[in-house]
Design an enzyme around this catalytic site. Structure first.
Site, PDB file in Angstrom:
ATOM      1  N   GLU A 228       0.877  -1.170   0.000  1.00  0.00           N
ATOM      2  CA  GLU A 228       0.000   0.000   0.000  1.00  0.00           C
ATOM      3  C   GLU A 228       0.908   1.211   0.000  1.00  0.00           C
ATOM      4  OE1 GLU A 228      -1.039   3.197   1.439  1.00  0.00           O
ATOM      5  OE2 GLU A 228      -1.811   2.232   3.249  1.00  0.00           O
ATOM      6  N   CYS A 265      -2.153   8.078   4.623  1.00  0.00           N
ATOM      7  CA  CYS A 265      -2.149   7.680   3.210  1.00  0.00           C
ATOM      8  C   CYS A 265      -3.435   8.080   2.510  1.00  0.00           C
ATOM      9  CB  CYS A 265      -1.916   6.180   3.082  1.00  0.00           C
ATOM     10  SG  CYS A 265      -2.979   5.184   4.137  1.00  0.00           S
TER      11      CYS A 265
END
Length: 496
Positions: A228, A265
């Site tokens: 990720e 994120c």
């Protein structure tokens, strides 16, 4: 000083993991769930030392760390419950039909093998040593080798000790969990290349995740890397909503952009809308909100330096204007929020403006026409999230654009901001490349377990030798697909 784990020690830990994998193959989902709940109990019992250590190493507020600890405990328990339900075994049984010369086939999922987990810098509990990757891998039946993040080594060791103590108390093999430390990139490279590592989980930068992905695919036996790597998480704001709620939306956006000093994120780094009075009102309100933000320390100097560098590069691009900036600064590691503005055409033509800046930096993209909105959507890279800020009427008038946005993200929001990631079944924390390396999976929520299993089918095996998940009596009382129908009962056949 962080100890650099030697190759000899790494080889030894991997060999222990190989042996532990054989043990885990013979555990049931119920037994693994019990172990996971025991880990949660141990973490819950950790005292103030965990919080104060993490605070000292990361500068994260104690309140935030307290919440993250609770989330981490919740992950272990919710994943354990999901594992125990049998949902990830995906047990399938097609009974023999001798009259059709058809044999007995039974299939379920088992753990893929030893998993390498890289700790993340921005979530020292929930995405690190004892985070969701470790929990989901063990739940799947995989031993875990954690490469600790060097930004919080003491915190990582406390969490590692908690898992190790649980392994010891359970009487399970030592290799169920291993902890590796060091600052060298060679350690991660060596572990990823090792023939007995079967999968990698990573949360961090694009450069780091892509490097691991490339290494794994150059192996003689390539393995999956579930990386990720973040994204710009654009917000597309439409006219009717801005007309009705420009000031409220500015407050929401500023709060999300600067939450945790922008070190998420899912930070919404780009705000896209058509030019007009409604957007001007939003910008005026946003300037006020941004200048009132009090800067605080970023996670560590490396992240701060990278933020300053990337912020400078973006700000120096042509047709980019800084419209709001926090000027207050107390020490050298504080991330000061900045918002810039550019045109739709400039954003389309300059790929630098589409790159993630990890920190409290946002850019407003003022488009001339709806066609520019479509152009931006077409050229967007894969995102973790995209937000549609609009009314129902806005959606009706922009269905083509919104349909296109579905191809570009893992989570599509209707209003609200993307920085809250719920640990639930329906959460998708993963998106098309380059936000992640495999858009089919999530790293948050119980479905994270799916990353670390593979199917195996048994043909014509005597019942006594089948795994518990596939036996006739269904001793685990799980739901299975039997001859194409959902079945939760026993399959004991009547003898003639």
């Amino acid at each position: 000083m962080i100890e650099e784990t030697s190759k000899k020690t790494m080889d030894h830990k991997i060999q222990l993991a190989v042996e532990a994998y054989q043990f885990l193959k013979n555990t049931t989902i119920k037994e693994r769930a019990e172990f996971m709940n025991a880990v949660a109990d141990h973490i819950e019992a950790l005292g103030e030392e965990l919080l104060t250590t993490a605070h000292a190493e990361t500068s994260l507020p104690l309140a935030r760390l307290t919440g993250e600890k609770a989330r981490t405990i919740g992950q272990w328990r919710s994943y354990a419950k999901a594992v125990a339900s049998g949902i990830y075994t995906e047990s399938r049984i097609d009974l023999a039909q001798p009259e059709k010369q058809k044999g007995d086939l039974r299939k379920y999922n088992i753990g893929i093998g030893p998993v390498l987990v890289f700790g993340a810098s921005n979530f020292p509990f929930a995405f690190s040593t004892a985070g969701g990757d470790t929990a989901s891998a063990i739940g799947a039946g995989c031993p875990v080798i954690v490469k600790a993040h060097p930004a919080h080594p003491k915190t990582s060791q406390i969490m590692a000790d908690a898992i190790t103590a649980t392994v010891e108390r359970s009487g399970w093999p030592e290799g169920i969990f291993s902890h590796i430390t060091g600052t060298s990139h060679e350690i991660g490279s060596y572990l990823t290349q090792h023939k007995d590592i079967h999968a990698v989980a990573f949360t961090g930068s694009f450069n780091g995740g892509k490097a691991l992905f490339d290494i794994a695919n150059r192996r003689e036996n390539p393995i999956p890397v579930f990386a990720e790597m973040g994204s710009i998480n654009p917000v597309f704001a439409f006219e009717q909503l801005l007309e009705d709620k420009a000031e409220n939306l500015a407050k929401e956006y500023a709060s999300s952009l600067t939450l945790g000093v922008g070190q998420f994120c899912t930070n919404p780094g780009v705000f896209i809308a058509l030019k007009g009075n409604h957007l001007n009102r939003f910008i005026t309100a946003l300037k006020k909100e941004i200048t009132e933000i009090v800067p605080v320390n970023m996670l560590h100097k490396g992240i701060f330096d990278n933020f300053e560098k990337l912020k400078g590069i973006a700000s120096e691009q042509s047709e980019v204007e800084i419209i709001a900036e926090v000027n207050t600064k107390i020490n050298e590691w504080q991330g000061r929020a900045v918002v810039a503005q550019t045109t739709g055409q400039n954003f389309i033509q300059n790929p630098i403006l589409s790159e993630e800046i990890f920190g409290p930096f946002g850019i407003i993209v003022a488009c001339e026409t709806s066609e520019e909105l479509l152009q931006i959507a077409h050229q967007l890279k894969g995102q973790l999230t995209i937000t549609v800020a609009g009314t129902a009427q806005d959606v009706r008038e922009n269905l083509n654009l919104i349909n296109l946005l579905k191809d570009k993200c893992g989570r599509l929001l209707f209003n609200g901001m993307p920085t809250g990631v719920e640990v639930v079944y329906a959460m998708q924390h993963g998106g098309p490349f380059p936000s992640t390396t495999d858009t089919r999976f999530t790293s948050v929520g119980p479905d994270a377990v799916k990353r670390f299993v593979r199917p195996i089918s048994f043909q014509n095996w005597p019942d006594e030798f089948l795994p518990e998940e596939l036996k006739d009596e269904n001793p685990l009382q799980i739901s299975r697909i039997v001859d194409g129908e959902v079945n939760s009962g026993s399959l004991k056949l009547e003898t003639v």
